[in-house]
Design a protein around this motif. Structure first.
Motif: not given
Length: 56
Positions: A1-5, A23-25, A27-40
């Motif tokens: 699984m990719e963990n983006y920054r 992060l969800v594909d 077409s498959t519903g599979e989680v393939f990674g995660s990404a930061p939720v950037s705020g102010p």
């Protein structure tokens, strides 16, 4: 699984508050990674770094 920054000032950094989103594909519903939720604070940090950058 990719963990983006976020990429700020030539470095990969996490969101200030550490929040992440799966992060969800659709077409498959599979989680393939995660990404930061950037705020102010993250946007302010990026703008501050960009305004002092010597790169064109």
């Amino acid at each position: 699984m990719e963990n983006y920054r976020n990429f700020v000032g030539g470095e990969y950094v996490d969101a200030v508050d550490g929040r992440r989103a799966d992060l969800v594909d659709p077409s498959t519903g599979e989680v393939f990674g995660s990404a930061p939720v950037s705020g102010p604070e993250d946007v302010d940090r990026a703008l501050r770094v960009a305004s002092t950058s010597t790169h064109a």
